[in-house]
Design a protein around this motif. Structure first.
Motif, PDB file in Angstrom:
ATOM      1  N   LEU A 151     -48.455  91.567  20.281  1.00 53.20           N
ATOM      2  CA  LEU A 151     -47.798  92.795  20.748  1.00 53.20           C
ATOM      3  C   LEU A 151     -48.647  93.495  21.805  1.00 53.20           C
ATOM      4  O   LEU A 151     -48.108  94.073  22.755  1.00 53.20           O
ATOM      5  CB  LEU A 151     -47.521  93.726  19.563  1.00 53.20           C
ATOM      6  N   HIS A 152     -49.953  93.444  21.656  1.00 53.09           N
ATOM      7  CA  HIS A 152     -50.842  93.967  22.696  1.00 53.09           C
ATOM      8  C   HIS A 152     -50.637  93.198  23.991  1.00 53.09           C
ATOM      9  O   HIS A 152     -50.544  93.785  25.076  1.00 53.09           O
ATOM     10  CB  HIS A 152     -52.295  93.865  22.230  1.00 53.09           C
ATOM     11  N   SER A 209     -59.189  89.537  33.966  1.00 54.26           N
ATOM     12  CA  SER A 209     -60.158  90.226  33.115  1.00 54.26           C
ATOM     13  C   SER A 209     -59.577  91.435  32.386  1.00 54.26           C
ATOM     14  O   SER A 209     -60.095  91.825  31.333  1.00 54.26           O
ATOM     15  CB  SER A 209     -61.355  90.678  33.952  1.00 54.26           C
ATOM     16  N   ARG A 210     -58.500  92.026  32.906  1.00 46.30           N
ATOM     17  CA  ARG A 210     -58.008  93.285  32.352  1.00 46.30           C
ATOM     18  C   ARG A 210     -57.666  93.184  30.869  1.00 46.30           C
ATOM     19  O   ARG A 210     -58.100  94.001  30.053  1.00 46.30           O
ATOM     20  CB  ARG A 210     -56.782  93.764  33.130  1.00 46.30           C
ATOM     21  N   PHE A 211     -56.857  92.181  30.515  1.00 44.79           N
ATOM     22  CA  PHE A 211     -56.423  92.053  29.127  1.00 44.79           C
ATOM     23  C   PHE A 211     -57.604  91.837  28.197  1.00 44.79           C
ATOM     24  O   PHE A 211     -57.688  92.434  27.119  1.00 44.79           O
ATOM     25  CB  PHE A 211     -55.430  90.897  28.990  1.00 44.79           C
ATOM     26  N   GLU A 223     -59.613  94.948  27.645  1.00 48.26           N
ATOM     27  CA  GLU A 223     -58.968  95.819  26.666  1.00 48.26           C
ATOM     28  C   GLU A 223     -59.280  95.366  25.247  1.00 48.26           C
ATOM     29  O   GLU A 223     -59.501  96.198  24.358  1.00 48.26           O
ATOM     30  CB  GLU A 223     -57.450  95.819  26.878  1.00 48.26           C
ATOM     31  N   SER A 224     -59.263  94.047  25.034  1.00 50.16           N
ATOM     32  CA  SER A 224     -59.516  93.516  23.695  1.00 50.16           C
ATOM     33  C   SER A 224     -60.974  93.678  23.281  1.00 50.16           C
ATOM     34  O   SER A 224     -61.289  94.234  22.220  1.00 50.16           O
ATOM     35  CB  SER A 224     -59.127  92.038  23.626  1.00 50.16           C
ATOM     36  N   PHE A 225     -61.889  93.218  24.131  1.00 50.20           N
ATOM     37  CA  PHE A 225     -63.294  93.185  23.734  1.00 50.20           C
ATOM     38  C   PHE A 225     -63.936  94.560  23.683  1.00 50.20           C
ATOM     39  O   PHE A 225     -64.917  94.751  22.950  1.00 50.20           O
ATOM     40  CB  PHE A 225     -64.073  92.245  24.653  1.00 50.20           C
ATOM     41  N   THR A 273     -47.044  86.663  35.573  1.00 49.98           N
ATOM     42  CA  THR A 273     -46.672  85.829  34.442  1.00 49.98           C
ATOM     43  C   THR A 273     -47.670  86.004  33.312  1.00 49.98           C
ATOM     44  O   THR A 273     -48.765  86.550  33.511  1.00 49.98           O
ATOM     45  CB  THR A 273     -46.621  84.345  34.836  1.00 49.98           C
ATOM     46  N   LEU A 274     -47.294  85.507  32.144  1.00 50.85           N
ATOM     47  CA  LEU A 274     -48.189  85.583  30.992  1.00 50.85           C
ATOM     48  C   LEU A 274     -49.482  84.817  31.258  1.00 50.85           C
ATOM     49  O   LEU A 274     -50.575  85.291  30.922  1.00 50.85           O
ATOM     50  CB  LEU A 274     -47.480  85.013  29.756  1.00 50.85           C
ATOM     51  N   GLY A 275     -49.367  83.659  31.856  1.00 52.60           N
ATOM     52  CA  GLY A 275     -50.544  82.857  32.165  1.00 52.60           C
ATOM     53  C   GLY A 275     -51.484  83.564  33.119  1.00 52.60           C
ATOM     54  O   GLY A 275     -52.715  83.493  32.962  1.00 52.60           O
TER      55      GLY A 275
END
Length: 218
Positions: A141-142, A171-173, A176-178, A163-165
């Motif tokens: 969902l993130h 680096s942005r996604f 956000e996660s790390f 696209t998703l790929g």
């Protein structure tokens, strides 16, 4: 009512904390989102529209994702790893109650224990499975919210959608996660180490106040 709160006070209190924080995040995020839109020369949106926006979905689930990952790893790693002196660790030697095989004849045992077979096999690991499943759902969902939010900004600039790929290769996604993952790992590290030397009388997360620093577990 008093009996209900006595029996469920911890979950009720944290449930209320969650709802209050969620409401404040929703409303402040809504205002921030509309502020950005106005600065870009776009119209304000309703709360209902904002709730389905990439901005809201991304900001919500990138935090949930890190929480469930932290808890899942903590539950899993405490099976076999130890920390001398920590209240969050099992004893350094010997078998504990949680290590024993479930007694299928125990009167008040949960129904999966009495059922046995593959149902019991799953149930014995159900907490870890549930936490990793919640992590995976939050992660997806993130990812969806991040892609939606990014493409909304690209559309505003007249650029082609990503696209998703492409998103996964940028680096942005992962930033956000790390940025959330590292804070969760730090908080677990802190409680593991600080509980060796510090105490909180009455808390299940602390050793007894008079316990030695080298004493492991409760």
């Amino acid at each position: 009512m008093r009996t209900f709160f006595k029996n469920n006070g911890l979950s009720v209190t944290f449930g209320l904390f969650f709802l209050i924080a969620m409401l404040v995040q929703w409303l402040t995020g809504f205002n921030e989102y509309n502020k950005e839109r106005q600065e870009e020369g776009r119209q304000r949106v309703s709360l209902r529209t904002y709730s389905a926006s990439g901005h809201f979905i991304e900001s919500t689930f990138e935090n949930w994702e890190s929480e469930f990952l932290q808890m899942a790893l903590f539950v899993l790693l405490t099976i076999s790893l130890r920390q001398k002196g920590s209240s969050e660790s099992k004893k350094l030697e010997g078998e504990e109650e949680v290590d024993k095989e479930p007694d299928r004849n125990k009167k008040d045992a949960p129904w999966p224990v009495k059922k046995g077979g593959w149902i019991l096999a799953v149930y014995k690991n159900s907490l870890t499975i549930a936490l990793f499943a919640l992590f995976l759902l939050s992660f997806l969902l993130h990812l969806y919210g991040s892609l939606k939010d990014e493409n909304e900004h690209l559309q505003q600039k007249g650029l082609p959608a990503e696209t998703l790929g492409q998103l996964l290769g940028e680096s942005r996604f992962w930033f956000e996660s790390f940025q959330n993952w590292q804070s969760e790992f730090l908080s677990v590290f802190a409680i593991i180490v600080l509980s060796i030397f510090l105490r909180q009388k009455g808390s299940s997360q602390s050793k007894p106040v008079d316990a030695s620093n080298s004493a492991t577990g409760e």
